[in-house]
Design an enzyme around this catalytic site. Structure first.
Site, short mmCIF file in Angstrom:
data_model
loop_
_atom_site.label_atom_id
_atom_site.label_comp_id
_atom_site.label_asym_id
_atom_site.label_seq_id
_atom_site.Cartn_x
_atom_site.Cartn_y
_atom_site.Cartn_z
N ASP A 37 -5.16 -1.41 7.85
CA ASP A 37 -4.98 -2.76 7.30
C ASP A 37 -4.22 -3.65 8.30
O ASP A 37 -3.10 -4.08 8.03
CB ASP A 37 -4.20 -2.63 5.97
CG ASP A 37 -3.94 -3.95 5.30
OD1 ASP A 37 -4.70 -4.91 5.55
OD2 ASP A 37 -2.97 -4.03 4.52
N SER A 42 0.82 -1.22 0.00
CA SER A 42 0.00 0.00 0.00
C SER A 42 0.85 1.28 0.00
O SER A 42 0.47 2.27 -0.65
CB SER A 42 -0.99 -0.02 1.16
OG SER A 42 -0.36 -0.34 2.39
C1 LIG Z 1 -1.45 -6.67 6.45
S1 LIG Z 1 0.13 -6.03 6.78
C2 LIG Z 1 0.13 -4.49 5.98
C3 LIG Z 1 0.18 -4.56 4.49
C4 LIG Z 1 0.18 -3.22 3.81
N1 LIG Z 1 -0.87 -2.35 4.31
C5 LIG Z 1 -0.01 -3.42 2.32
O1 LIG Z 1 -1.16 -3.40 1.85
O2 LIG Z 1 0.98 -3.56 1.62
C6 LIG Z 1 -0.02 -5.54 8.47
C7 LIG Z 1 1.23 -4.87 9.05
O3 LIG Z 1 0.87 -4.27 10.28
C8 LIG Z 1 1.96 -4.38 11.18
N2 LIG Z 1 1.40 -4.19 12.52
C9 LIG Z 1 0.83 -5.09 13.35
N3 LIG Z 1 0.29 -4.48 14.42
C10 LIG Z 1 0.54 -3.15 14.26
C11 LIG Z 1 0.20 -1.98 15.02
N4 LIG Z 1 -0.50 -2.07 16.16
N5 LIG Z 1 0.58 -0.79 14.53
C12 LIG Z 1 1.27 -0.67 13.38
N6 LIG Z 1 1.62 -1.74 12.62
C13 LIG Z 1 1.24 -2.95 13.06
C14 LIG Z 1 2.56 -5.72 10.88
O4 LIG Z 1 3.92 -5.77 11.30
C15 LIG Z 1 2.39 -5.80 9.36
O5 LIG Z 1 3.54 -5.33 8.70
#
Ligand SMILES: C[S@@+](CC[C@H](N)C(=O)[O-])C[C@H]1O[C@@H](n2cnc3c(N)ncnc32)[C@H](O)[C@@H]1O
Length: 280
Positions: free
Chosen positions: A163, A100
């Site tokens: 996300d 994203s």
């Molecule tokens: C589904 S992936 C994101 C993918 C990205 N949005 C994309 O579409 O390319 C979720 C990410 O959130 C991170 N994450 C997990 N909990 C989080 C939090 N509370 N705050 C920020 N990042 C977090 C994880 O390490 C992971 O890299």
């Protein structure tokens, strides 16, 4: 302890839905010269090499972006999304897939700002490597708390993408709780929330949608794409995007895209799509 790594899933059917909707919203924001702010609460690594061993483990992109990339000229409505992918690849090759943040970077103009949050130590380093340019701020922090602290952003128009991995059940509650707080601080922002469609015994999408409909926003559009049959106990058969304050053309665009995307990505005859207003 954060275990989720998006490289294992890069370019799958859920990424296609998420990034296609993200691109349509960013295109709508680019229709005006006035700058926008894009905020990504869970940014991941920014972009992904499809040859990486983690991505190759299940090669989920073969059931997502790969078949569409071959026929991309047949999808003029997704030209912006495919242009973001093309920007990372040579010619017809598909070696890299934009997360994203890289999708957002593709649409960014000098007057626009990107704010990217990521909690995982290694992923935030990867993100810093992948997004080196002016107008991009990267925060190593919790995206839910960070978002509330950042609102309202400058410029005052824009998109927030939420996300989370949803590996922790509390993510579902935190999404709705954060959006209720966000509505108080920046009610005119566009917010897009991705969520998985899971097996019957573990699916939480209905409760999430009900909670999102009660966050205070008047217009809440929900798009779902299921690529196959819902199992009883395990597995993800599709995903959804809830868009709060959607751009006015988005419903019409998705009503044309979702049936075609579903047909193109279907794994079995139970593949299905849905487009509905949650509070209409
Ligand atoms: C589904 S992936 C994101 C993918 C990205 N949005 C994309 O579409 O390319 C979720 C990410 O959130 C991170 N994450 C997990 N909990 C989080 C939090 N509370 N705050 C920020 N990042 C977090 C994880 O390490 C992971 O890299």
């Amino acid at each position: 302890m954060l275990s989720y790594r998006h490289a294992f899933h890069a370019g799958n059917h859920a990424d296609v839905l998420k990034h296609a909707v993200q691109s349509l919203i960013l295109e709508a924001l680019c229709a005006k010269d006035k700058g926008f702010c894009y905020i990504d609460t869970h940014a991941g690594a920014g972009g992904y090499a499809l040859a990486h061993e983690w991505t190759q483990k299940k090669a989920e992109y073969l059931g997502g972006i790969a078949p569409l990339w071959q026929q991309r000229e047949q999808w003029p409505a997704l030209a912006g999304y495919f242009a973001a992918i093309q920007a990372m690849n040579d010619g017809d090759r598909l070696d890299y897939y934009p997360g994203s943040p890289k999708v957002a970077e593709h649409f960014q103009r000098p007057q626009d700002r990107l704010v990217l949050m990521e909690l995982h130590n290694n992923e935030v380093d990867n993100l810093r490597q992948n997004l080196r340019r002016d107008g991009v701020a990267i925060h190593h922090r919790d995206g839910f708390e960070g978002l509330v602290g950042l609102l309202p952003p400058t410029p005052r128009r824009g998109l927030v993408l939420i996300d989370p991995p949803y590996e922790l059940k509390e993510d579902y509650h935190r999404v709705a709780d954060t959006l209720a707080k966000a509505h108080k601080r920046w009610p005119i922002g566009i917010y897009a929330v991705w969520y998985p469609l899971l097996a019957k015994q573990v699916d939480r999408s209905t409760g999430l949608k009900q909670a999102l409909a009660r966050c205070g926003f008047e217009q809440v559009l929900c798009a779902e794409l299921g690529v196959g049959r819902q199992a009883d106990d395990f597995g993800m058969h599709g995903s959804g995007m809830v868009v709060l304050n959607p751009p006015w053309k988005l419903e019409q665009q998705l009503s044309q895209l979702l049936p075609r995307l579903t047909a193109a990505l279907a794994l079995d005859p139970q593949a299905s799509w849905k487009l509905e207003w949650l509070n209409g």
